[in-house]
Design a protein around this motif. Sequence first.
Motif, PDB file in Angstrom:
ATOM      1  N   ASN A 116      22.975  41.031  71.652  1.00 20.50           N
ATOM      2  CA  ASN A 116      23.898  40.422  70.677  1.00 20.50           C
ATOM      3  C   ASN A 116      24.720  39.299  71.310  1.00 20.50           C
ATOM      4  O   ASN A 116      25.041  38.299  70.653  1.00 20.50           O
TER       5      ASN A 116
ATOM      6  N   LEU B  14      25.615  36.643  68.382  1.00 17.09           N
ATOM      7  CA  LEU B  14      26.070  37.480  67.257  1.00 17.09           C
ATOM      8  C   LEU B  14      27.422  38.100  67.576  1.00 17.09           C
ATOM      9  O   LEU B  14      28.135  38.547  66.693  1.00 17.09           O
TER      10      LEU B  14
ATOM     11  N   ARG C  27      32.862  30.143  64.802  1.00 17.69           N
ATOM     12  CA  ARG C  27      31.916  30.922  63.995  1.00 17.69           C
ATOM     13  C   ARG C  27      30.807  30.012  63.464  1.00 17.69           C
ATOM     14  O   ARG C  27      29.632  30.355  63.474  1.00 17.69           O
TER      15      ARG C  27
ATOM     16  N   ARG D  48      22.421  29.918  66.409  1.00 18.04           N
ATOM     17  CA  ARG D  48      21.412  30.927  66.062  1.00 18.04           C
ATOM     18  C   ARG D  48      20.285  30.283  65.268  1.00 18.04           C
ATOM     19  O   ARG D  48      19.116  30.579  65.457  1.00 18.04           O
TER      20      ARG D  48
ATOM     21  N   PHE E  70      15.228  36.184  65.855  1.00 16.50           N
ATOM     22  CA  PHE E  70      15.564  37.617  65.960  1.00 16.50           C
ATOM     23  C   PHE E  70      14.454  38.480  65.375  1.00 16.50           C
ATOM     24  O   PHE E  70      13.871  38.144  64.334  1.00 16.50           O
TER      25      PHE E  70
ATOM     26  N   PHE F 120      14.412  42.621  64.390  1.00 15.13           N
ATOM     27  CA  PHE F 120      15.281  43.801  64.389  1.00 15.13           C
ATOM     28  C   PHE F 120      14.449  45.079  64.318  1.00 15.13           C
ATOM     29  O   PHE F 120      13.297  45.077  63.885  1.00 15.13           O
TER      30      PHE F 120
ATOM     31  N   ILE G 143      14.266  39.902  54.106  1.00 15.71           N
ATOM     32  CA  ILE G 143      15.107  39.697  52.910  1.00 15.71           C
ATOM     33  C   ILE G 143      14.307  40.196  51.701  1.00 15.71           C
ATOM     34  O   ILE G 143      13.195  39.711  51.439  1.00 15.71           O
TER      35      ILE G 143
ATOM     36  N   TYR H  24      12.128  30.949  55.394  1.00 14.49           N
ATOM     37  CA  TYR H  24      13.573  30.923  55.172  1.00 14.49           C
ATOM     38  C   TYR H  24      14.325  30.112  56.240  1.00 14.49           C
ATOM     39  O   TYR H  24      15.167  29.263  55.923  1.00 14.49           O
TER      40      TYR H  24
ATOM     41  N   GLU I  46      21.411  43.354  54.534  1.00 12.30           N
ATOM     42  CA  GLU I  46      20.616  42.158  54.232  1.00 12.30           C
ATOM     43  C   GLU I  46      21.447  40.887  54.436  1.00 12.30           C
ATOM     44  O   GLU I  46      20.963  39.891  54.993  1.00 12.30           O
TER      45      GLU I  46
ATOM     46  N   VAL J 199      21.714  40.165  58.061  1.00 13.79           N
ATOM     47  CA  VAL J 199      20.509  39.531  58.599  1.00 13.79           C
ATOM     48  C   VAL J 199      20.506  38.044  58.259  1.00 13.79           C
ATOM     49  O   VAL J 199      20.196  37.192  59.105  1.00 13.79           O
ATOM     50  N   MET J 200      20.862  37.735  57.021  1.00 12.50           N
ATOM     51  CA  MET J 200      20.886  36.322  56.614  1.00 12.50           C
ATOM     52  C   MET J 200      21.853  35.536  57.507  1.00 12.50           C
ATOM     53  O   MET J 200      21.549  34.420  57.930  1.00 12.50           O
ATOM     54  N   LEU J 201      22.989  36.154  57.796  1.00 10.61           N
ATOM     55  CA  LEU J 201      23.949  35.467  58.678  1.00 10.61           C
ATOM     56  C   LEU J 201      23.368  35.321  60.086  1.00 10.61           C
ATOM     57  O   LEU J 201      23.500  34.279  60.719  1.00 10.61           O
ATOM     58  N   ALA J 202      22.717  36.393  60.564  1.00 12.52           N
ATOM     59  CA  ALA J 202      22.140  36.358  61.907  1.00 12.52           C
ATOM     60  C   ALA J 202      21.083  35.264  62.022  1.00 12.52           C
ATOM     61  O   ALA J 202      20.945  34.633  63.067  1.00 12.52           O
TER      62      ALA J 202
ATOM     63  N   ARG K  80      32.459  36.469  55.361  1.00 10.60           N
ATOM     64  CA  ARG K  80      33.238  36.823  56.545  1.00 10.60           C
ATOM     65  C   ARG K  80      32.676  38.042  57.278  1.00 10.60           C
ATOM     66  O   ARG K  80      33.298  38.546  58.213  1.00 10.60           O
ATOM     67  N   LEU K  81      31.520  38.530  56.819  1.00 11.05           N
ATOM     68  CA  LEU K  81      30.950  39.725  57.457  1.00 11.05           C
ATOM     69  C   LEU K  81      30.630  39.447  58.923  1.00 11.05           C
ATOM     70  O   LEU K  81      30.226  38.334  59.280  1.00 11.05           O
ATOM     71  N   ASP K  82      30.780  40.498  59.725  1.00 13.02           N
ATOM     72  CA  ASP K  82      30.334  40.414  61.114  1.00 13.02           C
ATOM     73  C   ASP K  82      28.855  40.824  61.101  1.00 13.02           C
ATOM     74  O   ASP K  82      28.537  41.959  60.753  1.00 13.02           O
ATOM     75  N   PRO K  83      27.935  39.910  61.488  1.00 14.47           N
ATOM     76  CA  PRO K  83      26.518  40.235  61.339  1.00 14.47           C
ATOM     77  C   PRO K  83      26.109  41.509  62.079  1.00 14.47           C
ATOM     78  O   PRO K  83      25.326  42.299  61.560  1.00 14.47           O
ATOM     79  N   VAL K  84      26.682  41.728  63.271  1.00  7.83           N
ATOM     80  CA  VAL K  84      26.296  42.914  64.046  1.00  7.83           C
ATOM     81  C   VAL K  84      26.675  44.184  63.293  1.00  7.83           C
ATOM     82  O   VAL K  84      25.863  45.087  63.086  1.00  7.83           O
TER      83      VAL K  84
ATOM     84  N   ILE L 263      24.586  44.631  60.033  1.00  9.19           N
ATOM     85  CA  ILE L 263      23.208  45.102  60.216  1.00  9.19           C
ATOM     86  C   ILE L 263      23.206  46.551  60.681  1.00  9.19           C
ATOM     87  O   ILE L 263      22.426  47.368  60.223  1.00  9.19           O
ATOM     88  N   ARG L 264      24.137  46.879  61.553  1.00  7.11           N
ATOM     89  CA  ARG L 264      24.137  48.220  62.138  1.00  7.11           C
ATOM     90  C   ARG L 264      24.552  49.293  61.137  1.00  7.11           C
ATOM     91  O   ARG L 264      23.902  50.300  60.966  1.00  7.11           O
TER      92      ARG L 264
END
Lengths: 228, 836
Positions: free
Chosen positions: A51, A56, A76, A83, A89, A91, A97, A108, B725, B728-731, B826-830, B833-834
């Motif tokens: 990460n 991330l 940010r 990225r 990535f 996972f 999606i 995408y 989801e 992931v899009m943010l990541a 504003r989500l934290d991607p980690v 996803i977790r």
Amino acid sequence: MSIVNVEKVSRIYRQDSIAVKALDEVSVAIEAGEFTTLVGPSGSGKTTLLNQIGALDEPDSGRIQVAGEEITGLSRKKRTLLRLWKVGFVFQEYNLIGVLSAQENVEYVLMLRGVPFRERRAEARRILVEVGLQGLERRLPHELSGGQQQRVAVARAIVSKPAIVLADEPTANLDSTTGAALLDLMRKLNAEHGITFVFSTHDPMVMERARRVIHLRDGRVEREEIRS
Amino acid sequence: MAWLRLAFGNLRVNRRRTAITLLSVAVGVGGLVFLWAFIDGINAQMINNMTGYVTGDLKVHQRGFHDDREMNIALAERWNLTEEVSAVAGVAATTPRVTGHALASREDQSRALQVMGVDSATESRVTRLDRSIVRGRYLERGNEILVGVDAAGALDVSPGDELVLVVQASDGSIGADRFEVVGVFETGIKRIDGFVAQMPLAAAQSLYAFQGRFTEIAARVQDADRLDEVVGTVGNQLRDRNVEVLGWPALMPSLVQMVAFHDAVAYIVIFVVFVVVAAGIVNTILMSVLERGREFGVMMALGTPSSRIVWLVLLETTVLAGLGYLLGLVLGLSVTGYFSSNGLDFSAYIKAMDTMPGLSGIVYPTIEAQRLVVIGIVVVSVALLAAALPAWNAGRNSPLEAMGARRTMINRIRRIHWQVTSDHRLLIFAQMALRSVFRNPRRSMITASATAFGLAAYLFLYAFADGFFEQMIQNSTQQLSGHVQVMAKGHDVDLSPDLRIADNRTLQQRLQEHPEVEAAAPRVLLRAMVANPGKSLPVELVGIAPEQERAVTELSGYMQQGTYVQSGETGIVIGQKLAEELGARLGDKLVITVQQAGGDLASSAQAIRGIYRTGSDLFDTEYVFTDINAARRLGGLLKGEVSRIVLRLSDRAKSAGLARILNQSPLLTNDGLVAQGWESLLPVVVQMVEMSQVDFYLILSVVFVVVAIGVMNTMVMSVMERTPELGVMLALGTRGSQLQLTILFEAFFLAILGMLVGTVVGGLLVVWLGTTGIDLSSISGALEAIPGITDRIYPVLIFDHVWLPSLLLFLCSVLVALYPAWRASRLDPVEAIRHG
């Protein structure tokens, strides 16, 4: 030339006022074109390190460079751009999606980069053929098996030719045959395209295929192995 | 107890879900509490003011007085009833009175008044008019009179001026006397300020030739809720006397009917708002229970019986609904409390408020405890019902099926055949959002239904109001006003016979040359008192040319008995309600007294040749019709002189335009005449329409808030459900703004879906009820007080009235997604996803 340079990176999580040191002054350098695996027991810091490299998450101390760019302290927005342009990535839970077909999932990232439709479609098709998913392009994620979904995820990760692909336990949800086939595919892509892969895993099968294995324990690099 | 702890624990762990559900319930409850208090406030104010300023809580009459209203049915002073009633348990105060009607005049101004002869020492213990004096002082003794601010304005009097009162005395003779205006009161209620006057008891007894007698004893009770009990006790106490004891509901049936009407409309509105609130609560709870399939699967795998899971969900829902209800009470009671102290200002619609007896321009919401209980029961029941079905369904699944709920949900994603092919990122995100709408139809329907319910409810309520007012306007213009009237300047506020049109024939011909004018008719209008030997009432005497009048208004179609006005013949046509009030029958003679041009009084006895009934009490009591020549003679007008010319147009909507053109034309301006459209002639109707719009904006804003919170909650839930989801899009490099855009697009499509469903459901409901009508016959008595209204209302959808609020509802449904969209970005991607 190092594509990733991690210098004395520490990361501490706080859970109910208890500080947990996920990474403790870790230093790692990964060369371009390497096929590297991070191994270690649960809680050893594998995913945390991935990460950090993938921008991330941010370290509490230390420095990280990816493809020659210092990523610690980036905003940010800049981390998002990093990225998009430099990291791919894969996972553990595939994480495609849901509303996009296999082909569209692969497209995408190209779409985000502003690649015109015809170009990105052709590229996505080519990569899907390469990962063995010819004929399944228009299937939605839930219409694919786990192995097929993970192949789509790999295709999505490499289609934009990133500087590095980070894969967090990519075979954990797959049976051994499917997992082995996926690893062979990634290794082939690594060999043919020179894409740098960094995995985290406990899977011995993954370790067998890696050229370099970095052992982590309690947030520290315990030892390294280089295999021929 | 262990289950209760578990339930609380679950609610504490899932703070966000708990907060969303609480918010949904609380806003719904708060909205309902406020709306109901507002409606109850109007009712309470009508009752309090009518009993508090004039009537009192109960009255004692000589038996038969209430029905016949004849002054010779009286109570004798020597019976000492005032003291006797005072002594009854539950009675707080009593006061004797003499009541009657009078024509009050000063110079060339006159006005009919309801006169109350009161004992100034005791009246203030029963009613509070003495505390509403704005100029001068209260009554003391002698020939003094206290008038309302509107009557003072109409008669142009101030404290110190004199008024001449002409009455029909108890012995049938005409009585008259001079009174000094000592004070002017203002209650804010037009019916009281314009038409009620008080004078000392002895002066009234003298004026009406009523020495040694009262018409009534009014009393105030200690506890208004125990009125019936006190009325019964007083009745028992006086059972040997020949008296009747009546509480205010029996004394003022029109007030009871108006409260009943208002309640009926309120129940329709409250019911619709309840449905919208319930839908919002159902949506949120449904989403929150559906989201927990995996958790229930794990519980079942650990050996929890399915019945226990249902029990746990119901327990949690009860706690949530209960807490939400309490929060809603705090919210609703705070808002209501503020307006209970400061009031909601409707004074701009005072004429419309005046159609409701006892209302002043400021409404003070009133909280009634039983309403809060009803809201609580309904809200908790609705929440439990919403939770029971999905919980029961979850309980029926095997643990593996339940744990795979998320997968099952994903499996419901519909095959989508169109492809994302655009080069424009905006369109691509729009396409992704559209697919998101289709991927989980159940979730989408739940979200869209909040908007749909709101819109359908709004369309129905507005169509109901429009149908109500359309009928009111249509009937009012057909019965009396026509579409445009031409008159001397000032005649609309002062029906003085001195304000007249000198040569109606030429003017009428010229007016009829306008292409919009279909027909024209002349009228003579006079304020009058109409009396039988025992009773007199104020009316408006309308002299008509029957043949021409038939082409303009349709009163001839409302005849119940006898014949319509005949040209050149004497006799009057009166309303059925007036006939009942006077106890008069066809052929009976009534004495009509008017103030002539020049100020002299003139009387004439006229036989009743016909009785009409329009269905509106207001109309049927107020207007008496006669031949135009007879009215001219009585009012002292010359041949060819009329008060007004009434026009019927080919299109009602053109009335204001024609009035404007006429008012600029020398045809009218040269003779000091003016033209008025029906909108000016029927200000009550117009203001009721306007007030209803204000009323509706109030209701709409409550519906808006409830719908907005409902949509926002379901969108937040929907975002929560897809957190991995989005992570992931943010990541993968999706920017926060792009994620926001996708969610806003999704809200946009859901709002469109909601609008479509809401329009179809609301439209079909209105079309259906527009054909069958809404039967309000159970409250037809109340409707009679409203001009032009019958007991069946046909809802009408008028596009001009609904497009803007519908658009606002649509925008609101989209804009409330800003918050969940912002959260997603504003989500934290980690973490996303977790943990999901």
